[in-house]
Design a protein around this motif. Structure first.
Motif, PDB file in Angstrom:
ATOM      1  N   ALA A  32       2.763  11.279  -8.629  1.00 25.85           N
ATOM      2  CA  ALA A  32       1.681  10.377  -8.232  1.00 25.85           C
ATOM      3  C   ALA A  32       1.851   9.002  -8.866  1.00 25.85           C
ATOM      4  O   ALA A  32       1.546   7.974  -8.245  1.00 25.85           O
ATOM      5  CB  ALA A  32       0.336  10.973  -8.608  1.00 25.85           C
ATOM      6  N   LEU A  33       2.357   8.963 -10.096  1.00 18.74           N
ATOM      7  CA  LEU A  33       2.619   7.676 -10.739  1.00 18.74           C
ATOM      8  C   LEU A  33       3.728   6.922 -10.008  1.00 18.74           C
ATOM      9  O   LEU A  33       3.684   5.694  -9.895  1.00 18.74           O
ATOM     10  CB  LEU A  33       3.002   7.902 -12.203  1.00 18.74           C
ATOM     11  CG  LEU A  33       1.900   8.478 -13.101  1.00 18.74           C
ATOM     12  CD1 LEU A  33       2.466   8.868 -14.452  1.00 18.74           C
ATOM     13  CD2 LEU A  33       0.751   7.487 -13.276  1.00 18.74           C
ATOM     14  N   ALA A  34       4.717   7.666  -9.485  1.00 22.03           N
ATOM     15  CA  ALA A  34       5.791   7.026  -8.730  1.00 22.03           C
ATOM     16  C   ALA A  34       5.256   6.362  -7.468  1.00 22.03           C
ATOM     17  O   ALA A  34       5.792   5.342  -7.017  1.00 22.03           O
ATOM     18  CB  ALA A  34       6.867   8.064  -8.374  1.00 22.03           C
ATOM     19  N   ARG A  35       4.198   6.940  -6.889  1.00 25.57           N
ATOM     20  CA  ARG A  35       3.572   6.322  -5.712  1.00 25.57           C
ATOM     21  C   ARG A  35       3.011   4.942  -6.078  1.00 25.57           C
ATOM     22  O   ARG A  35       3.105   3.994  -5.293  1.00 25.57           O
ATOM     23  CB  ARG A  35       2.461   7.235  -5.195  1.00 25.57           C
ATOM     24  CG  ARG A  35       1.719   6.676  -3.983  1.00 25.57           C
ATOM     25  CD  ARG A  35       0.661   7.647  -3.481  1.00 25.57           C
ATOM     26  NE  ARG A  35       1.249   8.868  -2.957  1.00 25.57           N
ATOM     27  CZ  ARG A  35       1.108  10.073  -3.504  1.00 25.57           C
ATOM     28  NH1 ARG A  35       0.375  10.225  -4.607  1.00 25.57           N
ATOM     29  NH2 ARG A  35       1.677  11.119  -2.969  1.00 25.57           N
ATOM     30  N   ILE A  36       2.423   4.826  -7.260  1.00 23.99           N
ATOM     31  CA  ILE A  36       1.895   3.533  -7.708  1.00 23.99           C
ATOM     32  C   ILE A  36       3.034   2.539  -7.889  1.00 23.99           C
ATOM     33  O   ILE A  36       2.942   1.380  -7.465  1.00 23.99           O
ATOM     34  CB  ILE A  36       1.118   3.696  -9.029  1.00 23.99           C
ATOM     35  CG1 ILE A  36      -0.038   4.685  -8.859  1.00 23.99           C
ATOM     36  CG2 ILE A  36       0.597   2.338  -9.499  1.00 23.99           C
ATOM     37  CD1 ILE A  36      -0.734   5.028 -10.163  1.00 23.99           C
ATOM     38  N   ALA A  37       4.114   2.996  -8.524  1.00 23.70           N
ATOM     39  CA  ALA A  37       5.249   2.100  -8.755  1.00 23.70           C
ATOM     40  C   ALA A  37       5.846   1.607  -7.444  1.00 23.70           C
ATOM     41  O   ALA A  37       6.341   0.479  -7.360  1.00 23.70           O
ATOM     42  CB  ALA A  37       6.312   2.822  -9.585  1.00 23.70           C
ATOM     43  N   ARG A  38       5.776   2.432  -6.401  1.00 21.20           N
ATOM     44  CA  ARG A  38       6.333   2.051  -5.109  1.00 21.20           C
ATOM     45  C   ARG A  38       5.402   1.157  -4.310  1.00 21.20           C
ATOM     46  O   ARG A  38       5.816   0.155  -3.739  1.00 21.20           O
ATOM     47  CB  ARG A  38       6.650   3.300  -4.280  1.00 21.20           C
ATOM     48  CG  ARG A  38       7.230   3.001  -2.907  1.00 21.20           C
ATOM     49  CD  ARG A  38       7.408   4.265  -2.072  1.00 21.20           C
ATOM     50  NE  ARG A  38       6.131   4.788  -1.580  1.00 21.20           N
ATOM     51  CZ  ARG A  38       5.518   4.357  -0.477  1.00 21.20           C
ATOM     52  NH1 ARG A  38       6.037   3.357   0.233  1.00 21.20           N
ATOM     53  NH2 ARG A  38       4.377   4.902  -0.084  1.00 21.20           N
ATOM     54  N   ALA A  39       4.107   1.526  -4.284  1.00 17.29           N
ATOM     55  CA  ALA A  39       3.233   0.902  -3.285  1.00 17.29           C
ATOM     56  C   ALA A  39       1.865   0.487  -3.795  1.00 17.29           C
ATOM     57  O   ALA A  39       1.067  -0.032  -3.020  1.00 17.29           O
ATOM     58  CB  ALA A  39       3.049   1.871  -2.106  1.00 17.29           C
ATOM     59  N   GLY A  40       1.573   0.700  -5.065  1.00 20.72           N
ATOM     60  CA  GLY A  40       0.243   0.389  -5.580  1.00 20.72           C
ATOM     61  C   GLY A  40       0.211  -0.848  -6.450  1.00 20.72           C
ATOM     62  O   GLY A  40       1.246  -1.451  -6.761  1.00 20.72           O
ATOM     63  N   ASP A  41      -0.998  -1.209  -6.836  1.00 19.16           N
ATOM     64  CA  ASP A  41      -1.186  -2.339  -7.749  1.00 19.16           C
ATOM     65  C   ASP A  41      -1.536  -1.882  -9.163  1.00 19.16           C
ATOM     66  O   ASP A  41      -1.528  -2.701 -10.087  1.00 19.16           O
ATOM     67  CB  ASP A  41      -2.302  -3.249  -7.226  1.00 19.16           C
ATOM     68  CG  ASP A  41      -1.938  -3.884  -5.893  1.00 19.16           C
ATOM     69  OD1 ASP A  41      -0.836  -4.464  -5.797  1.00 19.16           O
ATOM     70  OD2 ASP A  41      -2.736  -3.787  -4.938  1.00 19.16           O
ATOM     71  N   GLY A  42      -1.863  -0.596  -9.324  1.00 20.90           N
ATOM     72  CA  GLY A  42      -2.177  -0.136 -10.661  1.00 20.90           C
ATOM     73  C   GLY A  42      -2.761   1.263 -10.669  1.00 20.90           C
ATOM     74  O   GLY A  42      -2.903   1.924  -9.644  1.00 20.90           O
ATOM     75  N   LEU A  43      -3.124   1.709 -11.878  1.00 17.06           N
ATOM     76  CA  LEU A  43      -3.558   3.075 -12.162  1.00 17.06           C
ATOM     77  C   LEU A  43      -5.023   3.113 -12.564  1.00 17.06           C
ATOM     78  O   LEU A  43      -5.458   2.333 -13.421  1.00 17.06           O
ATOM     79  CB  LEU A  43      -2.716   3.651 -13.308  1.00 17.06           C
ATOM     80  CG  LEU A  43      -3.175   4.961 -13.954  1.00 17.06           C
ATOM     81  CD1 LEU A  43      -3.049   6.124 -12.966  1.00 17.06           C
ATOM     82  CD2 LEU A  43      -2.366   5.238 -15.221  1.00 17.06           C
ATOM     83  N   ILE A  44      -5.768   4.033 -11.960  1.00 19.61           N
ATOM     84  CA  ILE A  44      -7.083   4.411 -12.464  1.00 19.61           C
ATOM     85  C   ILE A  44      -6.877   5.665 -13.291  1.00 19.61           C
ATOM     86  O   ILE A  44      -6.536   6.721 -12.757  1.00 19.61           O
ATOM     87  CB  ILE A  44      -8.080   4.654 -11.321  1.00 19.61           C
ATOM     88  CG1 ILE A  44      -8.346   3.344 -10.583  1.00 19.61           C
ATOM     89  CG2 ILE A  44      -9.381   5.224 -11.860  1.00 19.61           C
ATOM     90  CD1 ILE A  44      -9.231   3.493  -9.362  1.00 19.61           C
ATOM     91  N   CYS A  45      -7.048   5.543 -14.591  1.00 18.31           N
ATOM     92  CA  CYS A  45      -6.676   6.596 -15.532  1.00 18.31           C
ATOM     93  C   CYS A  45      -7.926   7.299 -16.041  1.00 18.31           C
ATOM     94  O   CYS A  45      -8.615   6.798 -16.927  1.00 18.31           O
ATOM     95  CB  CYS A  45      -5.889   6.001 -16.694  1.00 18.31           C
ATOM     96  SG  CYS A  45      -5.198   7.251 -17.781  1.00 18.31           S
ATOM     97  N   ALA A  46      -8.199   8.490 -15.468  1.00 21.07           N
ATOM     98  CA  ALA A  46      -9.379   9.253 -15.860  1.00 21.07           C
ATOM     99  C   ALA A  46      -9.109  10.151 -17.045  1.00 21.07           C
ATOM    100  O   ALA A  46     -10.006  10.894 -17.483  1.00 21.07           O
ATOM    101  CB  ALA A  46      -9.876  10.081 -14.684  1.00 21.07           C
ATOM    102  N   ALA A  47      -7.896  10.130 -17.575  1.00 20.14           N
ATOM    103  CA  ALA A  47      -7.556  10.961 -18.727  1.00 20.14           C
ATOM    104  C   ALA A  47      -8.131  10.370 -20.004  1.00 20.14           C
ATOM    105  O   ALA A  47      -8.364   9.159 -20.108  1.00 20.14           O
ATOM    106  CB  ALA A  47      -6.040  11.073 -18.853  1.00 20.14           C
ATOM    107  N   ALA A  48      -8.374  11.242 -20.999  1.00 19.10           N
ATOM    108  CA  ALA A  48      -8.811  10.782 -22.315  1.00 19.10           C
ATOM    109  C   ALA A  48      -7.732   9.889 -22.919  1.00 19.10           C
ATOM    110  O   ALA A  48      -6.537  10.044 -22.606  1.00 19.10           O
ATOM    111  CB  ALA A  48      -9.066  11.972 -23.219  1.00 19.10           C
ATOM    112  N   PRO A  49      -8.114   8.937 -23.772  1.00 18.89           N
ATOM    113  CA  PRO A  49      -7.111   8.041 -24.353  1.00 18.89           C
ATOM    114  C   PRO A  49      -5.943   8.764 -25.014  1.00 18.89           C
ATOM    115  O   PRO A  49      -4.807   8.284 -24.970  1.00 18.89           O
ATOM    116  CB  PRO A  49      -7.925   7.236 -25.375  1.00 18.89           C
ATOM    117  CG  PRO A  49      -9.313   7.230 -24.819  1.00 18.89           C
ATOM    118  CD  PRO A  49      -9.488   8.568 -24.173  1.00 18.89           C
ATOM    119  N   SER A  50      -6.196   9.936 -25.616  1.00 20.97           N
ATOM    120  CA  SER A  50      -5.129  10.677 -26.285  1.00 20.97           C
ATOM    121  C   SER A  50      -4.040  11.138 -25.316  1.00 20.97           C
ATOM    122  O   SER A  50      -2.894  11.351 -25.705  1.00 20.97           O
ATOM    123  CB  SER A  50      -5.719  11.890 -27.014  1.00 20.97           C
ATOM    124  OG  SER A  50      -6.404  12.731 -26.103  1.00 20.97           O
TER     125      SER A  50
END
Length: 285
Positions: free
Chosen positions: A162-180
């Motif tokens: 899914a991160l590779a999809r951002i690198a190919r075609a997105g502008d950035g990440l919505i990161c719902a994970a805890a900071p850790s």
């Protein structure tokens, strides 16, 4: 770093009040979750209403479940919202994958990633001008967005593919994970972004679930009910931030990771939460 405000999903009737208060405060963005089989308000319709009730604050889906929707109609809706809000719209997208949502929409569970990839390419083309294979020659689907090339597109992602999809075609990440956990996701995305030959850096938006003060017990109940489908909602409930020092600490943790913004998702419907959160975060926006 900017601070956004995630709107509560349990009472649509209070959202105009929330939006007007947030527009007058230190927040950069109003964001709204998406789920089909639930009592939450539909995000694009709701943000369209809130766009007319605000003048400054940005509007963001976080995240809209794109595979549940017709691509052409989604593109027309997103372009319309961007146009009517004066370019204040960010389109946050994700796969979803809840069985009840997929069943209600009549969408098979297999092939969601490929479906989303195709939707992104089509949306980019649609935002840019006529797509050429529907209607008369030279016709476009939906209005021209206010933002050149269409609204910013972010993706919710937890896995490398899914991160590779951002690198190919997105502008950035919505990161719902805890900071850790978020640090690993952000580092992987930045590596993939560079390997894809993209210029600059991906935009990073973190998330924290919050409810300050006496509203915390009801907020825990709401959060647990929303995530009951996971089978382990207590993990989400345990991460709810209910005190100002913990909230400031969570924001600093995302700031240390280089996040551009943190969206505070409130699980209390009380509009007074807007002022409590604004006081806690201070003048950041």
């Amino acid at each position: 770093m900017h601070i956004g405000l995630g709107l509560p999903v349990d009472d649509p009737d209070v959202l105009l009040d929330w939006a007007r208060r947030a527009d007058a405060g230190p927040f950069r963005t109003l964001a709204l979750l998406d789920r089909l089989v639930w009592h939450n308000p539909e995000p694009l319709v709701t943000l369209g209403v809130l766009a007319g009730a605000t003048t400054r604050i940005r509007l963001q889906t976080e995240v809209l479940l794109a595979p549940l929707r017709s691509t052409a109609l989604l593109g027309a809706q997103a372009a319309t919202l961007d146009r009517l809000s004066g370019g204040r719209f960010t389109l946050g997208l994700g796969l979803g994958g809840r069985a009840d949502d997929l069943a209600a929409a009549g969408i098979p569970a297999r092939g969601l990633g490929a479906r989303l990839d195709g939707q992104i390419d089509r949306l980019r083309a649609q935002f840019g001008g006529p797509v050429g294979d529907e209607g008369p020659a030279g016709a476009r689907i939906g209005p021209e967005p206010a933002t050149p090339g269409g609204p910013e597109i972010l993706f919710g992602a937890f896995h490398e593919k899914a991160l590779a999809r951002i690198a190919r075609a997105g502008d950035g990440l919505i990161c719902a994970a805890a900071p850790s956990w978020a640090g690993g996701l952000i580092g992987t995305l930045r590596r993939q972004w560079a390997e894809a030959g993209r210029e600059g850096r991906p935009r990073i938006v973190g998330q924290l679930n919050v409810a300050l003060g006496a509203d915390a017990p009801a907020a825990r109940e709401s959060l647990g009910a929303y995530y009951a489908f996971t089978g382990t909602p207590e993990r989400m409930v345990a991460g709810l931030v209910t005190e100002a020092p913990a909230l400031r600490s969570g924001i600093r943790a995302f700031e240390d990771l280089g996040a551009d913004e943190v969206v505070l998702y409130c699980w209390s419907t009380d509009p007074d939460q807007v002022e409590r959160l604004a006081e806690t975060v201070g003048g950041a926006h």
